[in-house]
Design an enzyme around this catalytic site. Structure first.
Site, PDB file in Angstrom:
ATOM      1  N   ASP A  53      32.915  33.292  38.913  1.00 34.80           N
ATOM      2  CA  ASP A  53      33.353  34.509  39.614  1.00 34.80           C
ATOM      3  C   ASP A  53      32.226  35.003  40.531  1.00 34.80           C
ATOM      4  O   ASP A  53      32.462  35.365  41.691  1.00 34.80           O
ATOM      5  CB  ASP A  53      33.689  35.638  38.608  1.00 34.80           C
ATOM      6  CG  ASP A  53      34.812  35.289  37.657  1.00 34.80           C
ATOM      7  OD1 ASP A  53      35.913  35.828  37.802  1.00 34.80           O
ATOM      8  OD2 ASP A  53      34.594  34.458  36.744  1.00 34.80           O
ATOM      9  N   THR A 124      40.494  34.604  35.296  1.00 36.48           N
ATOM     10  CA  THR A 124      39.227  34.243  34.627  1.00 36.48           C
ATOM     11  C   THR A 124      39.447  33.899  33.157  1.00 36.48           C
ATOM     12  O   THR A 124      38.859  32.937  32.651  1.00 36.48           O
ATOM     13  CB  THR A 124      38.206  35.396  34.763  1.00 36.48           C
ATOM     14  OG1 THR A 124      37.989  35.634  36.153  1.00 36.48           O
ATOM     15  CG2 THR A 124      36.882  35.057  34.104  1.00 36.48           C
TER      16      THR A 124
HETATM   17 MG    MG Z   1      38.890  37.770  39.475  1.00 37.20          MG
END
Ligand code: MG
Ligand code: AMP
Ligand code: MG
Length: 311
Positions: A53, A124
């Site tokens: 990320d 995620t």
């Molecule tokens: Mg994200």
């Protein structure tokens, strides 16, 4: 192919974002290959951040800033992850750029009017669990508070089909074209609803029951769920909960609307995308594929669910 500097800003921005999202996809796959995900909890155990990320956001924001210095960029991972990325900045003069046509009504937008909402890695939770085809990179372009263009990159598209090209990128401009995929209609005579797999709640489930689906697909990521609407695998995306953010919905909404679908909050109201808009979509998300009657589904969402989701 090079995209002329004289092309409208929106064409250049979408075209560059296609290349930048694909580069971020390489970054995401590299982190997974190295195996050290560097997971940290953000607001809760259900809200994770990984090195993928962070690194993907650095790649996207550095690249967009270099190409379009006057646009406003809001990234999920915050200001810390806007510093210059080493070795992964996209240079539009060296990359292959797709040609993106801009509808006349959007052809004179200036950089100062543009807000770009970036989700460097959507899904995620699923990424950390190995559900790699749920992962997307989202770059959403807004102007005048409306989503007007977007890019969804799927870094693991085809990862279970060895020999096929890994990854693909879809783009769209509202009132213009969708590129990178064939849009398909969902099957007639049944209702397939897609929703969250990792952020469920009683209001999420009450909203789903109220539309009487024949099938419910619980999958990760706002980008992935809108892809299911575009691919004809689901009719409706229902999320009656406040956890989804502007960077989750801006790019998917623009592409869905370019394809004839609709994305609103759970009450049927437009989601605002000004730079000053709250990050959270506190009144939920309801999205329907092209050809569906969005208003009919808005009406079916129970009043107690709508009342529970306050702006
Ligand atoms: Mg994200
Ligand atoms: P999901 O459908 O659960 O994959 O969520 C779509 C997007 O909204 C993802 O980026 C999630 O991280 C985000 N999201 C949804 N619910 C929550 C929550 N309760 N906390 C944090 N993020 C959430
Ligand atoms: Mg997300």
């Amino acid at each position: 192919m090079s995209l002329a500097q004289g092309a409208p800003l929106l064409s250049r921005l979408v075209s560059s974002s296609v290349a930048i999202a694909s580069q971020a996809g390489h970054v995401i796959r590299d982190v997974m290959k190295k195996g050290d995900l560097g997971i940290v909890e953000k607001e809760s155990v259900r809200d994770l951040q990984t090195e993928a990320d962070r690194a993907a956001q650095r790649c996207i924001i550095s690249s967009l800033n270099k190409c379009f210095p006057k646009i406003t960029i809001i990234g999920e991972e915050g200001e810390d992850e806007t510093k210059v990325a080493s070795g992964s900045i996209f240079d539009p003069s060296t990359g292959l750029l797709v040609e993106v046509a801009c509808p006349p009504q959007l052809s004179s937008i200036a950089e100062e009017e543009v807000v770009v909402w970036v989700d460097p890695l959507d899904g995620t939770a699923e990424y950390t669990q190995g559900l790699l085809d749920h992962v997307t990179v989202l770059i959403g372009i807004a102007s005048g508070g409306k989503a007007i263009g977007g890019v969804i990159h799927q870094p693991y598209y085809n990862y279970q089909n060895p020999g096929s090209e890994l990854g693909r990128t879809i783009w769209g401009i509202v009132g213009g074209e969708v590129g990178g995929m064939n849009i398909l209609p969902p099957p007639e005579g049944k209702l397939i609803v897609t929703t969250t797999r990792s952020h469920s709640s009683s209001t999420v489930n009450d909203a789903i029951s109220a539309v009487s689906p024949d099938e419910v697909l619980r999958v990760g990521g706002a980008g992935h769920k809108v892809m299911l609407l575009l691919e004809g695998k689901a009719h409706l995306y229902v999320f009656a909960s406040p956890g989804c953010k502007k960077w989750d919905t801006c790019a998917p909404q623009a592409i869905l609307e370019a394809a004839g679908g609709i994305l609103t909050d759970i009450k049927g109201s437009a989601i605002p995308y000004h730079a000053s808009a709250p990050h959270r979509n506190s009144t939920g998300v309801l999205a329907s594929a092209a050809g569906q009657n969005h208003e009919v589904y808005v009406e079916k969402i129970p009043q107690h669910v709508k009342d529970n989701l306050k702006a």
